[in-house]
Design an enzyme around this catalytic site. Structure first.
Site, PDB file in Angstrom:
ATOM      1  N   ASP A   1      94.394  98.833  10.964  1.00 20.98           N
ATOM      2  CA  ASP A   1      95.812  99.206  10.882  1.00 20.98           C
ATOM      3  C   ASP A   1      96.076 100.348  11.860  1.00 20.98           C
ATOM      4  OD1 ASP A   1      95.296  97.649   8.594  1.00 20.98           O
ATOM      5  OD2 ASP A   1      96.775  98.719   7.390  1.00 20.98           O
TER       6      ASP A   1
ATOM      7  N   LYS B   1     103.681  96.119   9.408  1.00 22.21           N
ATOM      8  CA  LYS B   1     103.592  96.925   8.196  1.00 22.21           C
ATOM      9  C   LYS B   1     104.673  97.995   8.219  1.00 22.21           C
ATOM     10  CE  LYS B   1     100.166 100.140   6.163  1.00 22.21           C
ATOM     11  NZ  LYS B   1      98.763 100.638   6.303  1.00 22.21           N
TER      12      LYS B   1
ATOM     13  N   LYS C   1     103.227  93.466   5.530  1.00 24.13           N
ATOM     14  CA  LYS C   1     102.609  94.417   4.602  1.00 24.13           C
ATOM     15  C   LYS C   1     103.555  95.586   4.333  1.00 24.13           C
ATOM     16  CE  LYS C   1      98.606  97.496   4.024  1.00 24.13           C
ATOM     17  NZ  LYS C   1      97.298  97.932   4.571  1.00 24.13           N
TER      18      LYS C   1
END
Length: 299
Positions: free
Chosen positions: A139, A202, A238
């Protein structure tokens, strides 16, 4: 022509805040029903990225954290395990050494997390080292300041560079939507990240203000849908930051279901980043299964 101008021509935004508000309002009428559906709650639990990103994290504490995941199926055999764990990159070897559940992904935050304010060479090296030592998902955070200036080239270059180094490892790209704020910026940042190779987009690091996450989620999921129509490539979503209860998580499940469909409702394409959600979700599943109110603190 700048990348921002190019995207405005090829991926024009047509979403309004009024449209978002109506959509979210329509979901609230279904929230209680979904909250009381054990199957839905199990899916939500199986999509959690169980996270520890504390300054006080240590080798020993991360090992204990992972051991809970290992033990979970024995203690709660009626439920699926979480979708993944997420730790700082220096703990990637600990997770790889300790985690015994093949279905649970080993994610790390990298690339100068959470600010993304360092050299691209360092970002790339950190991601590469994390993968080499055990991570199978990474990430990263976009350079938010550049994106606020409608300068998407820097973000595109960085995402593409890091993705090329860790390929075929999944790359989740954090937009920090609470800082971006506007629908326009969230939409074009989403499209640019996906074009650069993001496997997931995300919402937040959880370290900054989260803003209106449901609005951001709506925009991002619509961008994922549009990108899929144009490229035939599925990109995951996400939400993360401030999602602490199973009731809150249910809204994001419904949003993904309504916009993207059932094909996305699994850990390959839907994750929820949270450090405290898992206990609430587990408590909800046990309450629904047993018919007795339960409050469990397992993780």
């Amino acid at each position: 022509m700048s990348l921002y101008q190019e995207l405005k021509e090829n991926y024009a935004l047509s979403i309004t805040q009024e449209e978002i508000n109506k959509f979210v309002e329509s979901l609230t009428t279904k929230q209680s029903e979904a909250y009381n559906d054990l199957g839905i709650q199990q899916t939500i639990f199986s999509c959690i990225d169980l996270t520890t990103l504390k300054q006080a994290d240590s080798r020993a504490s991360v090992k204990r954290f992972v051991e809970k995941v290992n033990q979970f199926s024995e203690d709660y055999p009626n439920y699926p395990n979480v979708g993944g764990t997420c730790v700082y990159p220096n703990f990637a070897p600990i997770v790889k050494e300790t985690l015994k559940v093949d279905s649970v992904r080993r994610a790390v935050v990298a690339g100068g997390f959470p600010s993304s304010q360092t050299f691209i060479e360092i970002k790339a090296a950190e991601a590469k080292m994390a993968v080499r030592t055990g991570a199978n998902e990474v990430d990263i955070v976009i350079p938010v300041g550049e994106t606020l200036e409608n300068t998407l080239e820097e973000m595109f270059i960085q995402v593409k560079a890091i993705k090329s180094i860790i390929e075929p490892i999944h790359l989740k790209v954090i937009l920090e939507t609470g800082v971006l704020e506007s629908i326009d910026k969230i939409w074009y940042a989403s499209i640019a990240a996906m074009l650069a190779g993001a496997d997931f987009i995300k919402t937040s690091t959880g370290k900054e203000t989260q803003g209106d996450m449901l609005s951001a989620a709506y925009v991002m999921c619509c961008a994922i849908k549009r990108y899929k129509q144009e490229t035939n490539r599925m990109v995951g979503f996400k939400p993360a930051g401030g999602i602490r209860t199973a009731y809150d998580a249910t809204m994001f499940y419904l949003l993904v279901d309504k916009i993207l469909g059932n094909e996305w409702l699994n850990a390959n394409y839907f994750r929820i980043g949270a450090s405290s959600l898992a206990n609430s979700s587990l408590s909800r599943m046990e309450t629904l299964r047993t018919g007795q109110e339960r409050e469990i603190k397992y993780f």
